[in-house]
Scaffold this active site. Sequence first.
Site: not given
Length: 607
Positions: A73, A215, A224, A244, A266, A268, A291, A387
Site C-alpha cells: 500500500r 497491488y 481498504k 480494522h 498491521s 501484529c 481483517d 501475499r
Amino acid sequence: MEIQDLKHSGLKKWVDEAASLMTPDAVEVCDGSQEEYDRMIKLTVDAGLATPLNPWLLPGCVLFRSDPSDVARVEARTYIASASQHDAGPTNNWIDPDELKKTMTGLYRGCMKGRVMYVIPFSMGPVGSDIAKIGVEITDSPYVVANMHIMARVGVNVLDTLGAEGFYVPCFHSVGKPLAAGEQDNGKWPCAPLDKKYISHFPETREIWSYGSGYGGNALLGKKCLALRIASVIARDEGWLAEHMLILKITNPKGEVKYITGAFPSACGKTNLAMLVPTLPGWKVETVGDDIAWMKFGEDGRLYAINPEAGFFGVAPGTNMDSNKNAMETIRRNTIFTNVALTEDKTVWWEMIGYDAPGKLIDWNGNEWVQDKGDKNQKPAAHPNSRFTGPAKQCPAIAPEWEDPKGVPISAFLFGGRRPKTIPLVNEAKNWTHGVFMGSIVGSEVTAAALDVKAGVIRRDPFAMLPFCGYHMGDYFKHWLSIGAKSAPDKLPKIFFVNWFRKNEAGKFIWPGYGENSRVLAWIFDRCNGVTDNAVETAIGFLPKIEAISRPDGVSEADMREILKVDTEGWKKEIADVRENHYPKFGAKLPQELYSELDAIEKRLNA
Ligand code: OXD
Ligand code: MN
C-alpha cells in the site's frame, strides 16, 4: 455480459462515460463465474505475468511477481479528498477534490488503450445482507478481477440485488500503462511510477479513484478503500462501525459460544489470532474474519458483525504450520501468490515457512536464489510483504455462520499492539469511555529495519485505523463515544487491551503467544459471562488475578506477576506521552471525555 444489458441507468451511464474517457479496446461486465476466473488467469499466464504452480501439490494455484515499485500500500500517495481539508484531519493526505479529479481525469484519458475494461459488480458482505454494501470496480487488470473473485462476492446476483436504482460505490482503477498497437506486457508487471500513483477517496460522494498501482489494497478496491475508508464515513453518518478488526468465534468446554472482534495494527498477528488453535483443552476457536468487521445494532441492542470480505489477503513470510496451521491449509489450492519465491518443483517458499529452502529458488525479483544461512545480510527470497489471496471458505476453521447475513453478536472488543514494556498481558476497561480511551492510544513498536526511525519507538495507531479512517480521527473518537450512548452498558461489548509481546530484560518474549493466547481468551470469555471473582480493579482497569490465567510451559509465576502488574512508572510515562505528543495532534476535535479519562487515570496512578 455487455454494457447494454446493465439495468441500472446510473451505472450504465457511468460505465459509458468511463469507457469514452479511458478508451479501452473492449468492455466486459464480469459475471463472477469459474470460467471467467480461469480466463483471467490464462490471460495473465499468456502475458508472462503469472506462473501456474504444480497442479499435484498446489492445484489451482498461481504465482505473480510485481514490479519492485509496486509491492505494498502506498500511504504517501493515498488521499482523502473531502470538500474541506479540515474534515480529512491531520492524519490523512488531502488534495482539493476538484483539483484532484482534474489531475486524475488527465491521467485516465486514454489509459486503457490496448487493454480490456472489466466492470466488476461486487458485494462486500453476503449478498443481500442489511449490513452489506455494493461496489462496482472498473479495472484494466485481469489480476485484479481474479483477486476480487476471491476477496469479494462478484457477479450477476450482485447486479440483481442492486436493481435499477440501488446504491453502489463507484470505484475506478487503472494500472496506468496503456499499450501501443501490437505492444504486450511481455512479462513486465504494468504500473505507473510512484509519483503518478494515486489512491483517492471522495468521502462526500462515496467515490474511489485509483491509478497507477496494481497491488493489494491499492487495486483491490473493496478492501481498504471501500470497506474501511469510505465505509467508515458511511458508518459515521448512519450510526454503525466499520473497523480494522478480526472476528472470531470461541466455544468453551460447556459448549457456550461468544464472538469477539479485535483491532491490531498491521503486522501484529490478526490473521493468526483469528485462526488460532487453542492449547487449552476443550476450547475451540473458529474464524469469521481476519481483517475487517462491519457492525450494526440489532433489535436487541447488541452489535452484530459481518466480515465484508470473502477471502484472506495475508502476509506470507512468517506463516507456517506452527504460527498458523489453518492459514497454511487454506492456501493449498485455488490461491493466488504474489511476490513469494518459486521452487524448482513449482511450489512456493518464503522466509519462516518452517523449513529450509529446497534447492535453487527463483526469488520475488525473478532471479536465481540459493539460501546461504551463513550470510546474515542475504536479501530475502520472498518480499517481506508478499501475499497469498485465498478463499475464506477453504479455511478449515471457518465458522459455519461466517456468511450469516444477520452477522454475529459481539461480546468483546480487543485492542492491542506490540508493546515490549508497560502494557499488561490483558486489561479490561472499566466502562465504554475508558475503553474508547484505550482504543485511542493503541500503539505498536516499530523496528529500525522496517522504518527509518529509532528501534523501540512506539508509533500510535488509534484503533489500528490510522491509515484507514476516511475522516478526521478526532470525529472518529467522538463517533465511538456516541456508539456507547446508543445501547445499555450490559448490551455493549466489553473492551479489553491485550499485549502478547512483553519482553524481559534479556529482550526475550515472556509470553509464548499463538495458541497459548487461548488462555487469555478464556479469561475474557469468563468476564463476558459475568464472572467477577477472577479480577482485581486497579488504576488502569480490571487485571486478572494471578491464578485466573493458567500458565503455559516455560512461564513462571514470577513472569505472570510481571506481565499482570500495574507498572506505575511506565504508565505515568505513557500518560505523559499521550498528553504531550499524541492527543494534541487532533486539536480541538479531540473529545473532552478523553482528556477527562487521561486526567482520571493520572490521578489514580498518583493516589
Ligand atoms: C493489510 C494491512 O494488508 O492492514 O491488511 O496492511
Ligand atoms: Mn489489515
